[in-house]
Design a protein around this motif. Sequence first.
Motif, PDB file in Angstrom:
ATOM      1  N   THR A 277      44.253  78.687 104.455  1.00  0.00           N
ATOM      2  CA  THR A 277      44.602  78.982 105.672  1.00  0.00           C
ATOM      3  C   THR A 277      43.934  78.265 106.797  1.00  0.00           C
ATOM      4  OG1 THR A 277      44.596  81.460 105.140  1.00  0.00           O
ATOM      5  CG2 THR A 277      44.161  81.140 107.340  1.00  0.00           C
ATOM      6  N   GLU A 278      42.667  77.816 106.481  1.00  0.00           N
ATOM      7  CA  GLU A 278      41.862  76.920 107.494  1.00  0.00           C
ATOM      8  C   GLU A 278      42.531  75.450 107.696  1.00  0.00           C
ATOM      9  OE1 GLU A 278      37.702  77.446 106.016  1.00  0.00           O
ATOM     10  OE2 GLU A 278      37.549  78.803 107.501  1.00  0.00           O
ATOM     11  N   ARG A 279      43.193  75.061 106.209  1.00  0.00           N
ATOM     12  CA  ARG A 279      43.876  73.570 106.237  1.00  0.00           C
ATOM     13  C   ARG A 279      44.975  73.970 106.991  1.00  0.00           C
ATOM     14  NH1 ARG A 279      43.235  70.388 101.294  1.00  0.00           N
ATOM     15  NH2 ARG A 279      41.533  71.084 100.194  1.00  0.00           N
ATOM     16  N   LEU A 280      45.979  74.653 107.121  1.00  0.00           N
ATOM     17  CA  LEU A 280      47.203  75.096 107.831  1.00  0.00           C
ATOM     18  C   LEU A 280      46.650  74.965 109.295  1.00  0.00           C
ATOM     19  CD1 LEU A 280      49.105  77.152 105.303  1.00  0.00           C
ATOM     20  CD2 LEU A 280      49.791  74.757 106.115  1.00  0.00           C
TER      21      LEU A 280
ATOM     22  N   GLY B 240      53.962  67.435 107.593  1.00  0.00           N
ATOM     23  CA  GLY B 240      52.392  68.001 107.896  1.00  0.00           C
ATOM     24  C   GLY B 240      51.928  69.057 107.082  1.00  0.00           C
ATOM     25  N   ILE B 241      52.769  69.899 106.727  1.00  0.00           N
ATOM     26  CA  ILE B 241      52.449  70.876 105.742  1.00  0.00           C
ATOM     27  C   ILE B 241      51.923  70.511 104.481  1.00  0.00           C
ATOM     28  CG2 ILE B 241      53.279  72.960 104.299  1.00  0.00           C
ATOM     29  CD1 ILE B 241      55.456  73.340 106.602  1.00  0.00           C
TER      30      ILE B 241
ATOM     31  N   THR C  48      49.030  86.771 102.945  1.00  0.00           N
ATOM     32  CA  THR C  48      49.203  86.137 104.113  1.00  0.00           C
ATOM     33  C   THR C  48      48.162  85.068 104.118  1.00  0.00           C
ATOM     34  OG1 THR C  48      50.354  87.888 105.091  1.00  0.00           O
ATOM     35  CG2 THR C  48      49.651  86.256 106.536  1.00  0.00           C
ATOM     36  N   LEU C  49      48.638  83.747 104.316  1.00  0.00           N
ATOM     37  CA  LEU C  49      47.798  82.696 104.674  1.00  0.00           C
ATOM     38  C   LEU C  49      47.710  82.452 106.342  1.00  0.00           C
ATOM     39  CD1 LEU C  49      48.366  79.945 101.917  1.00  0.00           C
ATOM     40  CD2 LEU C  49      46.548  82.000 102.026  1.00  0.00           C
TER      41      LEU C  49
ATOM     42  N   ALA D 299      47.186  68.964 101.099  1.00  0.00           N
ATOM     43  CA  ALA D 299      46.863  67.775 100.153  1.00  0.00           C
ATOM     44  C   ALA D 299      45.523  67.952  99.480  1.00  0.00           C
ATOM     45  CB  ALA D 299      46.990  66.289 100.634  1.00  0.00           C
ATOM     46  N   GLY D 300      45.199  67.730  98.299  1.00  0.00           N
ATOM     47  CA  GLY D 300      43.765  68.281  97.988  1.00  0.00           C
ATOM     48  C   GLY D 300      43.609  69.599  97.281  1.00  0.00           C
TER      49      GLY D 300
END
Length: 178
Positions: free
Chosen positions: A94-97, A55-56, A37-38, A61-62
Amino acid sequence: MSQTGFIVRVPQVEARVAGVRERFDASAAPGVPAHITLLFPFMAPDAIDGAVLQGIRDALAGACAFDFVLARAARFPATALLAPEPAAPFIDRTERLARWFPAYPPFGAEFASIVPHLAVAHGDAALAELAHAELTQGLAAHGAIHGRCDAVVLLGNVSGRWRVMHAFPLPTPHGVRS
């Protein structure tokens, strides 16, 4: 209740842990595949529109595809799990999302830190202990499980069954053969 969440599917683990998951993980029956799970929970399925999907994509991205290994069984109090190595790329996704969608913190902000894991048994400490022993024996007998995160998947449940709503492929880093 309609729900969504982001996962990394780990099909390589299915053959090795399907029996354990069927006995000890209630999420297996409604169609949740073996996964890490993220971000869960995420927004209601009917709120996910083109702007959210963009947005996702922007949040991811990257972020590139990466390889990982499941070589160690571990425990939370009522959960038996496989711990991925390296863990850092899972935490990064996870942190990006979570940064892009701050209204949806990982696991509803129930835990102080992000601990990537592939849950195999959940809900009862005694059953988790049995599952942990089976996982440990399986890893000793058959070795580590190698996986590749090449996509982030948005799962949704609107009818009692989980299904893939969208998959967001991650590019292979330059100079790396997949």
